[in-house]
Design an enzyme around this catalytic site. Structure first.
Site, PDB file in Angstrom:
ATOM      1  N   ASP A 552       0.792  -1.232   0.000  1.00 18.41           N
ATOM      2  CA  ASP A 552       0.000   0.000   0.000  1.00 18.41           C
ATOM      3  C   ASP A 552       0.816   1.269   0.000  1.00 18.41           C
ATOM      4  O   ASP A 552       0.314   2.335  -0.333  1.00 18.41           O
ATOM      5  CB  ASP A 552      -0.821   0.037   1.307  1.00 18.41           C
ATOM      6  CG  ASP A 552      -2.154  -0.627   1.159  1.00 18.41           C
ATOM      7  OD1 ASP A 552      -2.652  -0.702   0.035  1.00 18.41           O
ATOM      8  OD2 ASP A 552      -2.699  -1.070   2.191  1.00 18.41           O
TER       9      ASP A 552
HETATM   10  C1  GLC Z   1      -1.990  -3.929   5.216  1.00 18.24           C
HETATM   11  C2  GLC Z   1      -3.175  -3.872   4.304  1.00 18.24           C
HETATM   12  C3  GLC Z   1      -2.972  -4.754   3.088  1.00 18.24           C
HETATM   13  C4  GLC Z   1      -1.663  -4.458   2.420  1.00 18.24           C
HETATM   14  C5  GLC Z   1      -0.528  -4.548   3.420  1.00 18.24           C
HETATM   15  C6  GLC Z   1       0.805  -4.146   2.815  1.00 18.24           C
HETATM   16  O1  GLC Z   1      -1.917  -5.184   5.813  1.00 18.24           O
HETATM   17  O2  GLC Z   1      -4.349  -4.289   4.964  1.00 18.24           O
HETATM   18  O3  GLC Z   1      -4.026  -4.559   2.189  1.00 18.24           O
HETATM   19  O4  GLC Z   1      -1.486  -5.359   1.361  1.00 18.24           O
HETATM   20  O5  GLC Z   1      -0.800  -3.684   4.504  1.00 18.24           O
HETATM   21  O6  GLC Z   1       0.886  -2.799   2.498  1.00 18.24           O
END
Ligand code: GLC
Length: 861
Positions: A552
């Site tokens: 993210d």
């Molecule tokens: C958090 C989010 C997930 C994402 C991960 C890595 O766990 O819920 O959607 O893939 O972070 O950024």
């Protein structure tokens, strides 16, 4: 460091605080109360000293009771709040180990019931507690079986974190108090079953006072508006002829259709609905010493506005050895009238016992889907109980409500990628429930094939997640829509229900009413997912990043490409090719094979960095996750996923995974990347907001660890895969490492601080993490190697060489396969022979068999 002046001020403040406390205690209504407070303070000092020395039991807070499938906490002073989940998203929430409760019906943001502020110290009241008042000749003791908020130090205390229930047993002061909290299956009520046994030699008078504090249903409004909210909140009291009291609570605008209620199996002596009345003294003595408890009865207050609570007092006169019991109910229904059948049902303690036994049956049944016996006991404990249980929890709550992901406002909801992956972890246990959630996810996929990032379960309204906040970045995520292909394929393989592909489901379109939206079959949805990524490729022929991919926090400007998206796309294509072959659509299978080959070729042509794969190309085509970069030289997903998707040729696969081992692995798990950014860089965005070693910035982001385990099993490296498994097994941290880890030892956290951080090894964000689903898959489908396919159950273990044998009991379709695997030659991978019910079979795929139990014997070599 504090300056001299600052510390002088602090000292002064401390003095005046002490004075105030004295004044407040003085004001307590009865002399008896004063005595009690002094006695309690004395006791507290002694006991506090005791707990400090009891740290010597190795920093160990409790133990695993595998027989009862519980974790038994014996020391309430956990390093951070530890908790359990009760009920489901339909009705349920979180219960922490010191009695705090977060409860909601259907939606934590839009229909919250109790008020819990997770950032407050554990010693605070957090939405609920139960007081026990012992009245003796000239003294009153106010205790809590949860320790908090009265700071009661019991002679013996334990908190059993069970499967969807928590049970406390507190002994001391002549009493044995047992409290069990749970939500009966399919009900909309939280039961608190309280038993008190007089274990002293004299008669005792005991009052029991459970209390809940309500939240406005709009959980964020409760925190941001202190006028409108209290103006709308009401508690009414209904006194029945029998003496039972129902406290009815609602926000004015929901009066006609959603009311909360609190009642019990026993008539109430008295009650309170207004927090100010209950706490007394304009609330200055707080939850630790509510003034009303030092008087005789509660005030019988209702609330026309203000801070709403539900408290009732139940009185017991207990001779030695006698037990008093009361079960409370905190529920929500359309009206009290509609709640009456449930209220009556659970006033009968036989029904409470039955509901608790039914819950145990549900879990027994659930867990029998897959049970293992291996030479490693913490592996067994996780795989047989705690990991599938956590998968059930993530399936229910996505990333919506935890003590970290607080479920306020529109920040979260049910995440598209998160839930698609969560479903992979429950597919062998509850495929039909998984299908229902998969249908919801498909219904927020857009006509163009990409998906909305999250939705709210009570309204089915969807949004674009964090990409809403950045004007200059794409408004979609490059991976969301691809995960669902894996999920549907997993459902089809588990159940064989190919008809599901024909089910019509609408595509999401904000501008159109539900009925007017375009519909397509599930197959059509999957086809559009794949077509979106195929058509959305950049200058290297690699799918675009979008706002972000799985990570993210790397948000490169428009035009960037993601090598992870390429691998996930390739894996989704493999799954789709399997589906096409199962439905005999050869033409479509052919098309996807061509796409797969093209992506494979592009990745290997453009992304090999020498010793590993790069992870992104930015908008200018520059690599990121490359030895050429100053920060973020290597990323773990960049290596695991080309192996999982089969696009890495053997020599690249081995070299890339060795680089992970050399540059990213630590004793506490595999770091997501290295080195971490050391300062904010707007070009990459979120990842550089963390210090090096935290979360996605070089932290041990646990979710990515099982992908490396899986990749290692694919290349046959069972020892390394198991080493990686053990490094992050929270159950293995219960001894020794728990004070460094700090998080619950019975579930995976999302992140552990990496070796670039001074607090290396510290974990946070327990429960709601994709780690749960993927570690479960890594352990069961890749290390133990039992995997559903269209043709049957494939057995292809990749284990540590020292394992001589293991066994797995697996429900599949209509049958149960009792599989025992022998490893006489100490290999990691390779199946030499398989027999079913004594008959040898060709290959290692157990055919789909009718009937009940089949005995399977496998020899590796
Ligand atoms: C958090 C989010 C997930 C994402 C991960 C890595 O766990 O819920 O959607 O893939 O972070 O950024």
């Amino acid at each position: 460091m504090a300056t001299k002046k600052q510390s002088k001020v602090a000292k002064k403040q401390l003095k005046s605080a002490k004075k105030q406390t004295k004044a407040v205690t003085k004001k307590q209504p009865k002399a008896a109360a004063k005595k009690q407070t002094k006695a309690a303070a004395k006791k507290k000092q002694v006991k506090v000293a005791k707990t400090e020395t009891s740290q010597t039991f190795g920093g160990q807070y409790g133990y695993f009771d595998d027989v009862n499938k519980e974790y038994v906490l014996r020391n309430p002073a956990t390093p951070i709040k530890w908790c359990n989940y009760v009920g489901t998203l339909a009705y349920g929430g979180i219960v922490d180990t010191t009695g705090g409760t977060v409860l909601c019906k259907g939606d934590p943001a839009l229909n919250r019931i109790t008020k819990y502020i997770s950032q407050m110290p554990c010693s605070d009241f957090k939405g609920s507690t139960t007081y026990i008042r012992i009245k003796e000749k000239d003294s009153i003791k106010i205790l809590s079986p949860f320790v908090v908020p009265t700071c009661t130090m019991w002679d013996k205390w334990e908190c059993r974190i069970g499967l969807s229930y928590t049970k406390w047993v507190a002994e001391g002061f002549g009493l044995k108090v047992t409290v069990v909290v749970f939500v009966p299956s399919k009900s909309s009520t939280l039961i608190q079953d309280i038993s008190i046994e007089n274990v002293s030699r004299k008669n005792m008078e005991i009052d029991v006072v459970p209390v809940y504090e309500f939240s406005h249903f709009d959980a964020l409004k409760q925190l941001t508006n202190a006028d409108w909210v209290p103006q709308t909140m009401t508690v009414e009291a209904h006194k029945e002829k029998s003496g039972h009291v129902i406290l009815e609570q609602y926000a004015f605008m929901k009066k006609q259709y959603a009311v909360n209620y609190f009642t019990a199996s026993l008539p109430a002596d008295s009650f309170d609905g207004d927090r100010r009345e209950f706490l007394g003294f304009n609330e200055i003595t707080g939850w630790a010493a509510p003034a009303t408890l030092y008087r005789g009865k509660l005030s019988n207050s209702t609330a026309l506005r203000g801070d709403n609570i539900a408290a009732q007092m139940f009185k017991f006169k207990l001779a030695p050895k006698k037990v008093g019991r009361v079960a409370t109910q905190l529920g929500q229904e359309k009206s009290i009238e509609e709640a009456m059948p449930a209220i009556k049902k659970y006033r009968d303690l036989k029904n409470v016992d039955k509901a608790f036994a039914d819950l145990a049956d549900f879990w027994k049944n659930y867990l029998t889907a897959l049970q293992v016996k291996t030479p490693d006991s913490s592996f067994n404990s996780m795989i047989n109980v705690h990991n599938p249980r956590q998968c059930h929890t993530t399936k229910n709550w996505s990333r919506y409500l935890s003590l970290y992901q607080l479920g306020f406002g529109s920040d979260r909801g049910i995440g598209y990628r998160d839930s698609s992956q969560d479903l992979l972890g429950v597919m062998s246990h509850m495929p039909e429930e998984a299908r229902v959630l998969a249908e919801n996810l498909l219904s927020v996929q857009l006509e163009g094939g990409n998906a909305m990032h999250q939705y709210f379960p009570s309204t089915m309204e969807a949004n674009e997640g964090d990409s809403r906040e950045k004007e200059d970045r794409p408004k979609y995520y490059g991976d969301d829509h691809l995960w669902i292909v894996l999920t549907v394929a997993s459902y089809l393989k588990e159940t064989g229900n190919m008809e599901f592909l024909k089910k019509e489901i609408p595509f999401y379109n904000k501008k159109k009413e539900l009925e007017a939206r375009e519909k397509g079959t599930v197959l059509e949805h999957l086809k559009r997912s794949l077509a979106f990524s195929w058509n959305d490729r950049g200058t290297h022929g690699i799918p675009h990043l979008g706002f972000a991919d799985w990570n993210d926090t790397v948000n490169l400007p428009t035009g960037a490409e993601s090598l992870f998206n390429a691998s996930l796309f390739a894996k989704a294509l493999l799954e789709m090719i399997d589906i096409c072959e199962a439905i005999e659509d050869r033409e479509l299978a052919e098309q996807y094979k061509n796409w797969y080959e093209e992506i494979k070729a592009q990745v290997n042509k453009t992304a090999w960095d020498g010793e590993w794969y790069v992870r992104w190309f930015d908008e200018k085509g520059e690599p990121l996750g490359s030895s050429k970069n100053k920060y973020n030289k290597i990323d773990s997903l960049g290596q695991s996923w080309p192996v999982i998707s089969g696009i890495a040729p053997a020599e690249y696969a081995k070299t890339a995974l060795d680089s992970v081992n050399k540059l990213l692995n630590t004793e506490n798990g595999i770091k997501l990347s290295w080195p971490g950014y050391n300062g904010f860089d707007p070009h990459v965005g979120g990842v550089s907001t963390y210090p090096p070693g935290a979360k996605e910035n070089g932290g041990i982001f646990l979710h990515a660890n099982p992908w490396v385990m899986i990749a290692e099993t694919i290349i046959g490296n069972g020892d390394r895969a198991f080493q990686y498994y053990n490094q992050i097994n929270p159950a293995a941290k219960n001894n020794g490492k728990i004070n460094e880890f700090e998080s619950e030892p019975y579930c995976y956290p999302q992140n552990i601080l990496g070796s670039e951080h001074k607090q290396f090894g510290l974990a946070r964000n327990a429960w709601l993490s994709g780690t749960s689903s993927w570690t479960y898959q890594a352990a069961t489908q890749y290390i133990l190697g039992i995997k559903a396919t269209f043709k049957g159950l494939s057995v292809n273990p990749c284990i540590p060489k020292v394992w001589k044998e293991f066994s797995v009991s697996r429900k599949f379709r209509d049958a149960v396969y009792e599989i025992s695997v022998k490893n006489p030659n100490g290999v990691s991978k390779g199946v030499k022979s398989v027999t079913i019910n004594g008959q040898a079979i060709e290959g290692n795929v157990l055919p789909i068999l009718p009937g009940k139990k089949h005995i399977v014997e496998v020899v590796m070599g």
